[in-house]
Motif scaffolding. Structure first.
Motif, PDB file in Angstrom:
ATOM      1  N   LEU A   1       0.836  -1.204   0.000  1.00 30.21           N
ATOM      2  CA  LEU A   1       0.000   0.000   0.000  1.00 30.21           C
ATOM      3  C   LEU A   1       0.871   1.253   0.000  1.00 30.21           C
ATOM      4  O   LEU A   1       0.594   2.213  -0.730  1.00 30.21           O
ATOM      5  CB  LEU A   1      -0.925  -0.008   1.218  1.00 30.21           C
ATOM      6  CG  LEU A   1      -1.956   1.125   1.286  1.00 30.21           C
ATOM      7  CD1 LEU A   1      -2.977   0.972   0.163  1.00 30.21           C
ATOM      8  CD2 LEU A   1      -2.661   1.146   2.637  1.00 30.21           C
ATOM      9  N   LEU A   2       1.934   1.257   0.793  1.00 33.22           N
ATOM     10  CA  LEU A   2       2.843   2.407   0.822  1.00 33.22           C
ATOM     11  C   LEU A   2       3.499   2.614  -0.535  1.00 33.22           C
ATOM     12  O   LEU A   2       3.607   3.745  -1.030  1.00 33.22           O
ATOM     13  CB  LEU A   2       3.910   2.208   1.900  1.00 33.22           C
ATOM     14  CG  LEU A   2       3.425   2.161   3.358  1.00 33.22           C
ATOM     15  CD1 LEU A   2       4.587   1.859   4.298  1.00 33.22           C
ATOM     16  CD2 LEU A   2       2.755   3.467   3.753  1.00 33.22           C
ATOM     17  N   LEU A   3       3.931   1.526  -1.147  1.00 31.36           N
ATOM     18  CA  LEU A   3       4.572   1.640  -2.457  1.00 31.36           C
ATOM     19  C   LEU A   3       3.570   2.071  -3.522  1.00 31.36           C
ATOM     20  O   LEU A   3       3.933   2.793  -4.458  1.00 31.36           O
ATOM     21  CB  LEU A   3       5.214   0.301  -2.839  1.00 31.36           C
ATOM     22  CG  LEU A   3       6.403  -0.147  -1.981  1.00 31.36           C
ATOM     23  CD1 LEU A   3       6.869  -1.530  -2.409  1.00 31.36           C
ATOM     24  CD2 LEU A   3       7.548   0.853  -2.080  1.00 31.36           C
ATOM     25  N   HIS A   4       2.333   1.632  -3.380  1.00 34.81           N
ATOM     26  CA  HIS A   4       1.294   2.014  -4.353  1.00 34.81           C
ATOM     27  C   HIS A   4       1.121   3.530  -4.389  1.00 34.81           C
ATOM     28  O   HIS A   4       0.991   4.126  -5.465  1.00 34.81           O
ATOM     29  CB  HIS A   4      -0.018   1.332  -4.002  1.00 34.81           C
ATOM     30  CG  HIS A   4      -1.156   1.700  -4.907  1.00 34.81           C
ATOM     31  ND1 HIS A   4      -1.361   1.091  -6.129  1.00 34.81           N
ATOM     32  CD2 HIS A   4      -2.135   2.642  -4.793  1.00 34.81           C
ATOM     33  CE1 HIS A   4      -2.421   1.624  -6.714  1.00 34.81           C
ATOM     34  NE2 HIS A   4      -2.913   2.569  -5.922  1.00 34.81           N
ATOM     35  N   PHE A   5       1.124   4.149  -3.208  1.00 36.42           N
ATOM     36  CA  PHE A   5       0.953   5.605  -3.134  1.00 36.42           C
ATOM     37  C   PHE A   5       2.286   6.350  -3.078  1.00 36.42           C
ATOM     38  O   PHE A   5       2.306   7.567  -2.922  1.00 36.42           O
ATOM     39  CB  PHE A   5       0.114   5.969  -1.911  1.00 36.42           C
ATOM     40  CG  PHE A   5      -1.322   5.564  -2.015  1.00 36.42           C
ATOM     41  CD1 PHE A   5      -2.157   6.159  -2.938  1.00 36.42           C
ATOM     42  CD2 PHE A   5      -1.849   4.572  -1.203  1.00 36.42           C
ATOM     43  CE1 PHE A   5      -3.496   5.785  -3.050  1.00 36.42           C
ATOM     44  CE2 PHE A   5      -3.176   4.192  -1.290  1.00 36.42           C
ATOM     45  CZ  PHE A   5      -3.998   4.804  -2.225  1.00 36.42           C
ATOM     46  N   LYS A   6       3.392   5.590  -3.179  1.00 37.42           N
ATOM     47  CA  LYS A   6       4.743   6.176  -3.151  1.00 37.42           C
ATOM     48  C   LYS A   6       4.990   6.952  -1.852  1.00 37.42           C
ATOM     49  O   LYS A   6       5.618   7.999  -1.841  1.00 37.42           O
ATOM     50  CB  LYS A   6       4.973   7.074  -4.371  1.00 37.42           C
ATOM     51  CG  LYS A   6       4.904   6.342  -5.700  1.00 37.42           C
ATOM     52  CD  LYS A   6       5.145   7.268  -6.880  1.00 37.42           C
ATOM     53  CE  LYS A   6       5.216   6.500  -8.190  1.00 37.42           C
ATOM     54  NZ  LYS A   6       4.011   5.742  -8.504  1.00 37.42           N
ATOM     55  N   TRP A   7       4.501   6.391  -0.748  1.00 33.56           N
ATOM     56  CA  TRP A   7       4.775   6.955   0.577  1.00 33.56           C
ATOM     57  C   TRP A   7       6.011   6.257   1.132  1.00 33.56           C
ATOM     58  O   TRP A   7       5.954   5.099   1.551  1.00 33.56           O
ATOM     59  CB  TRP A   7       3.589   6.729   1.508  1.00 33.56           C
ATOM     60  CG  TRP A   7       2.355   7.486   1.118  1.00 33.56           C
ATOM     61  CD1 TRP A   7       2.302   8.656   0.429  1.00 33.56           C
ATOM     62  CD2 TRP A   7       0.993   7.131   1.396  1.00 33.56           C
ATOM     63  NE1 TRP A   7       0.997   9.063   0.254  1.00 33.56           N
ATOM     64  CE2 TRP A   7       0.169   8.152   0.844  1.00 33.56           C
ATOM     65  CE3 TRP A   7       0.386   6.077   2.065  1.00 33.56           C
ATOM     66  CZ2 TRP A   7      -1.212   8.124   0.928  1.00 33.56           C
ATOM     67  CZ3 TRP A   7      -0.987   6.046   2.163  1.00 33.56           C
ATOM     68  CH2 TRP A   7      -1.789   7.053   1.602  1.00 33.56           C
ATOM     69  N   ILE A   8       7.136   6.947   1.131  1.00 33.44           N
ATOM     70  CA  ILE A   8       8.391   6.313   1.548  1.00 33.44           C
ATOM     71  C   ILE A   8       8.973   6.935   2.816  1.00 33.44           C
ATOM     72  O   ILE A   8      10.052   6.564   3.248  1.00 33.44           O
ATOM     73  CB  ILE A   8       9.434   6.378   0.414  1.00 33.44           C
ATOM     74  CG1 ILE A   8       9.763   7.833   0.057  1.00 33.44           C
ATOM     75  CG2 ILE A   8       8.969   5.608  -0.806  1.00 33.44           C
ATOM     76  CD1 ILE A   8      10.919   7.971  -0.922  1.00 33.44           C
TER      77      ILE A   8
END
Length: 884
Positions: free
Chosen positions: A217-224
């Motif tokens: 989910l984090l990678l989907h929204f590019k929340w790093i």
């Protein structure tokens, strides 16, 4: 009094087999001693329904507080304790009751056999969990551990619990007897000692799947750049130790990790205000707009108190996206109607998969507390949910209305009670169905036995015998979904991703916006409907960013900041010749050889194929000049032929003059060989033809110069140079010098001849079609030899420039060689500094300029006399001018 309970003698992890052994009372000392078995306390907070077979349930929906509002451990005092109901969790009880009723009404499952249930309350207490585990083996009102008194309960399995500790402590007792236990909360780390037990079934996926889902989910929204918040306990530590390496492996950084004090209810909040204030300030100052929250239902209540501290400064919306794990109930914070959950608007949560079950909402709508006999939960729930009281209730007050029983659950606000079946309730429903179907599969209805005989079979059934069936059970529930437990005892349904949407009236809806199914094919395990997500209001419905710094735009690459996590970086432009076509590129890449970067270095552009063509303005201009000079040379040659008997033509060896003019006539067309699409024949001929023709021209100039010198020296009395004066010497010089150049060209063609080539590197934006010279050494040898002839000619002519001969060409040759040498000396640096088709243009220009220099310097004065001043083209006049 009764018989002792029996347990299979199997070792942990093996299928239990007979013979059976008796469990002595001493084996309960470790676990049951923690229960109040010496002074058992009857609590009315339970729900019991008799039946041929009993399903046990352990629920967590009540908190016990003293009058001073501090938490008390179980057992409570009936006089001083006040139960506070987490009203949301009451649906768990109702889901179990509904599932049992549905099976009892279904003639296709366990016909003529009734199911009952025994559901005690755990009060979120460790001691109470142990008490429940042993209590389930007893009858409703008698509590004697390890014995069954009077009529046996016929317990076939236990469903519980919601929290990690409840499930763990239940498993410690139930695993001794291999009773099937269905956990409907998360697969918690505390259960790792029981993870290989055949007694344990997980209606929620393994926690490791949740970690992967969070990362996806984090990678989907590019929340790093994300924050982590957990309770300050063993589970929180284990969560961090498991998740942090996975985040790092996927290039995601933890901006902060905050641990919420594990004791933080009501009166205890004052003791933690200082620590909570610091946590809140750190969270709000962070650039991380996404926070992963790990814990259980009590964590949400504690967190609500923490956020309440900051509402005065930041308002009710904190501008953060909360990501919550499956075992957390988003709305457990709504124990009080006045509690606002605006801070969680836009939160995303992993929840156990749920689906609407036909008849469940109708069951809830028709619920009446006066008709539910034996239900010890409904009265405190009803009083707290509807803010009313029943007669003889501790909840009585002057300003409290009397509960009529006609109140309806559908009128309650969402934070208090949901009419839609939640993920936990759906897991409980499926667990009851799985137990019933497994018992039904053990004793098929087609077997030719009487009803009474079948009831006796069920009563004598040993629950541990259900495990082989449960480990491979698969059936369709009434919601139309396939329920399957795999060989590890996991329900293969995955998670729902839900979005919490709050409203000003303190109500909310939970919207399904995605699904995470670990058992789906690769690439299809995560699905998210971005358009359906409602973000926190401070983002104005624009997808939030959660980064340590702004994205590097295309055309830039990341550069790590010293001393900072790898998610924090600077952005630097791509080096020359490289591009990055996506945001946050780790490094720039080279374009393909036939492409080049655009100005902003974010994409590659196909190179243009170029060569010096006749359509090109430069090529056309050079070709026109070559033809014009060829025409002029032809006119000069014609003029000399027409006046071949005149003194000015006959002077200085007329045959050499013709040879020089013919070679110059050929020099200009040689330039045309350098223009056009390079082909093999053209590449072979152009340098060789140019070298040979120019060598003849320069050799002729040298021969004319030497002839002048020899003629002057032969005029001296007694000179021996007279024998060298004549056409033979001049012709020999031309042939010899040209022969040397011819040998050099033959060697060049034999060793490494020129060939058509493609140059993709010299000019950034072009693919240049050219003739590769093959051997660069031989190319410069050819030019060097012509330069040598020119320098010799210049030197000899310079020495003979003052000889007293009216037809002396030494001055003209000196100046022509000066022009020739100047052109070719400037050729080398210019040629080496240019690229592509302009290199060819430089060589053509040098050929035309040097040839025109020879033509103009040597023949223009003579043409002037022949054409414009023919009266001077007489021997006596020229001699007379010389005398004067």
């Amino acid at each position: 009094m009764g018989s002792t309970l029996e347990s299979p003698s199997s070792s942990r992890g093996d299928l239990p087999q007979s013979p059976k052994r008796l469990i002595p009372h001493s084996e309960f000392q470790e676990h049951a001693a923690r229960c109040v078995i010496h002074d058992p306390i009857y609590t009315p907070h339970k729900y019991y329904k008799s039946g041929d077979l009993i399903i046990g349930g352990a629920v967590s929906q009540m908190l016990l507080f003293l009058d001073s509002f501090s938490f008390t451990e179980y057992p409570p005092s009936a006089d001083t304790s006040i139960p506070i109901v987490v009203t949301k969790n009451y649906q768990h009880v109702l889901a179990l009751v509904f599932a049992v009723n549905e099976i009892n009404e279904n003639p296709k499952i366990l016909p003529n056999v009734s199911l009952g249930f025994h559901i005690p309350e755990s009060y979120f207490s460790q001691k109470r969990s142990y008490h429940i585990a042993v209590e389930l083996f007893s009858t409703q009102y008698k509590f004697v551990p390890n014995y069954s008194c009077d009529v046996q309960n016929s317990l076939i399995g236990v469903i519980g619990g919601l929290g990690a500790e409840t499930s763990h402590h239940l498993a410690a007792i139930l695993d001794i007897y291999k009773f099937p236990q269905f956990t409907y909360g998360d697969f918690v780390p505390m259960l790792r000692d029981h993870s290989h037990s055949l007694s344990l079934y997980r209606m929620a996926p393994n926690e490791i799947h949740q970690y992967k889902g969070i990362v996806q989910l984090l990678l989907h929204f590019k929340w790093i750049w994300v924050g982590l918040m957990t309770m300050d306990d063993e589970n929180g530590e284990l969560f961090l130790s498991n998740l942090l390496p996975i985040l790092s492996q996927n290039s995601i950084c933890a901006a902060f990790t905050e641990k919420i004090p594990s004791k933080g209810f009501l009166g205890d909040i004052l003791n933690f205000q200082g620590k909570w204030g610091k946590i809140f300030v750190d969270v709000m100052k962070s650039k991380a707009n996404t926070i992963i929250l790990y814990g259980e239902a009590l964590t949400m209540i504690t967190l609500r108190g923490l956020l309440h501290e900051g509402e005065s400064e930041y308002g009710k919306s904190f501008g953060k996206v909360w990501i919550m794990v499956a075992q957390m109930d988003l709305v457990a914070i709504s124990m009080h109607k006045d509690w606002d959950i605006e801070a969680f608007h836009g939160a995303l949560a992993f929840t156990s998969h749920s689906h609407e079950v036909p008849g469940f909402q109708n069951f809830l709508q028709n619920l009446n507390p006066h008709l539910m006999k034996g239900n010890g939960f409904i009265q405190p729930f009803w009083e707290q949910a509807f803010d009313c009281s029943f007669p003889n209730s501790h909840f009585n007050g002057d300003d409290v209305d009397t509960c009529t029983g006609e109140e309806r659950l559908q009128n309650l606000p969402g934070p208090f009670f949901e009419m839609s079946m939640t993920g936990h309730s759906y897991s409980i429903y499926n667990a009851v169905q799985a137990l019933a179907n497994s018992v039904h599969a053990m004793y098929p209805s087609k077997s030719k036995v009487t009803v009474e005989r079948r009831k006796l079979q069920h009563k004598d059934m040993q629950p541990w015998k259900l495990h082989p069936i449960l480990r491979r059970i698969s059936f369709n529930n009434s919601a139309g979904e396939t329920v399957h437990l795999n060989e590890n005892g996991e329900l293969t349904m995955g998670f729902d991703i839900t979005n919490l949407i709050t409203f000003p009236n303190k109500s909310f809806v939970r919207m399904k916006v995605g699904r995470m199914n670990p058992w789906a094919p690769p690439g299809k395990d995560l699905s998210v409907d971005e358009g359906a997500i409602v973000w926190p209001r401070s983002f104005n419905q624009v997808m939030p960013l959660s980064l340590c710094n702004d994205n590097c735009q295309p055309g830039y690459q990341k550069k790590k900041k010293e001393g900072e996590p790898f998610c924090c970086y600077d952005c630097i432009p791509c080096p020359k010749g490289k591009i990055s076509h996506k945001k946050d590129a780790d490094f720039c890449t080279m374009c393909q050889k036939d492409h080049y970067p655009n100005k902003v270095k974010n994409r590659c552009i196909p190179k243009l194929i170029t060569f010096l063509s006749y359509k090109d303005p430069l090529g056309m201009s050079l070709a026109i000049f070559a033809l014009i000079f060829s025409l002029i040379t032809a006119l000069v040659l014609g003029a000399f032929i027409m006046h071949h008997d005149t003194p000015i033509v006959k002077a200085n060896n007329r045959s050499l003059t013709y040879t020089l003019l013919i070679s110059l006539l050929l020099c200009f067309p040689c330039a045309l060989l350098f223009i056009g699409h390079p082909v093999k024949v053209m590449c072979l001929l152009r340098q060789v033809a140019f070298a040979m023709v120019f060598s003849v021209a320069v050799s002729s100039v040298l021969a004319k110069t030497i002839t002048v010198v020899l003629a002057f020296m032969a005029t001296k009395p007694g000179s021996s140079m007279r024998k060298w004066v004549g056409k033979n010497v001049a012709n020999s010089i031309v042939l010899l010098c040209s022969l040397v150049q011819g040998i050099i060209c033959i060697i060049w063609l034999a060793i490494n001849p020129p060939f058509p080539d493609i140059d993709m590197t010299s000019v950034t934006e072009e693919i240049v079609l050219e003739c590769n010279e093959g051997s660069v050494t031989m190319f410069y040898c050819v030019l060097g030899y012509m330069g040598f002839l020119a320098i010799v000619s210049f030197s000899v002519a310079f020495q003979a420039r003052k000889l007293p001969d009216s037809f002396n060409e030494a001055k003209l040759i000196t100046f022509s060689m000066l022009v020739f040498c100047s052109v070719w000396l400037s050729f080398f640096p210019t040629y080496l500094s240019t690229k592509g088709k302009y290199m060819v243009a430089v060589e053509i220009f040098s050929i035309l300029a040097s040839s025109a220099g020879l033509l103009g310097c040597i023949f223009f004065p003579k043409c002037y006399i022949i054409v414009l001043r023919p009266e001077l083209n007489k021997r006596d006049l020229l001699i007379k001018r010389n005398v004067h």
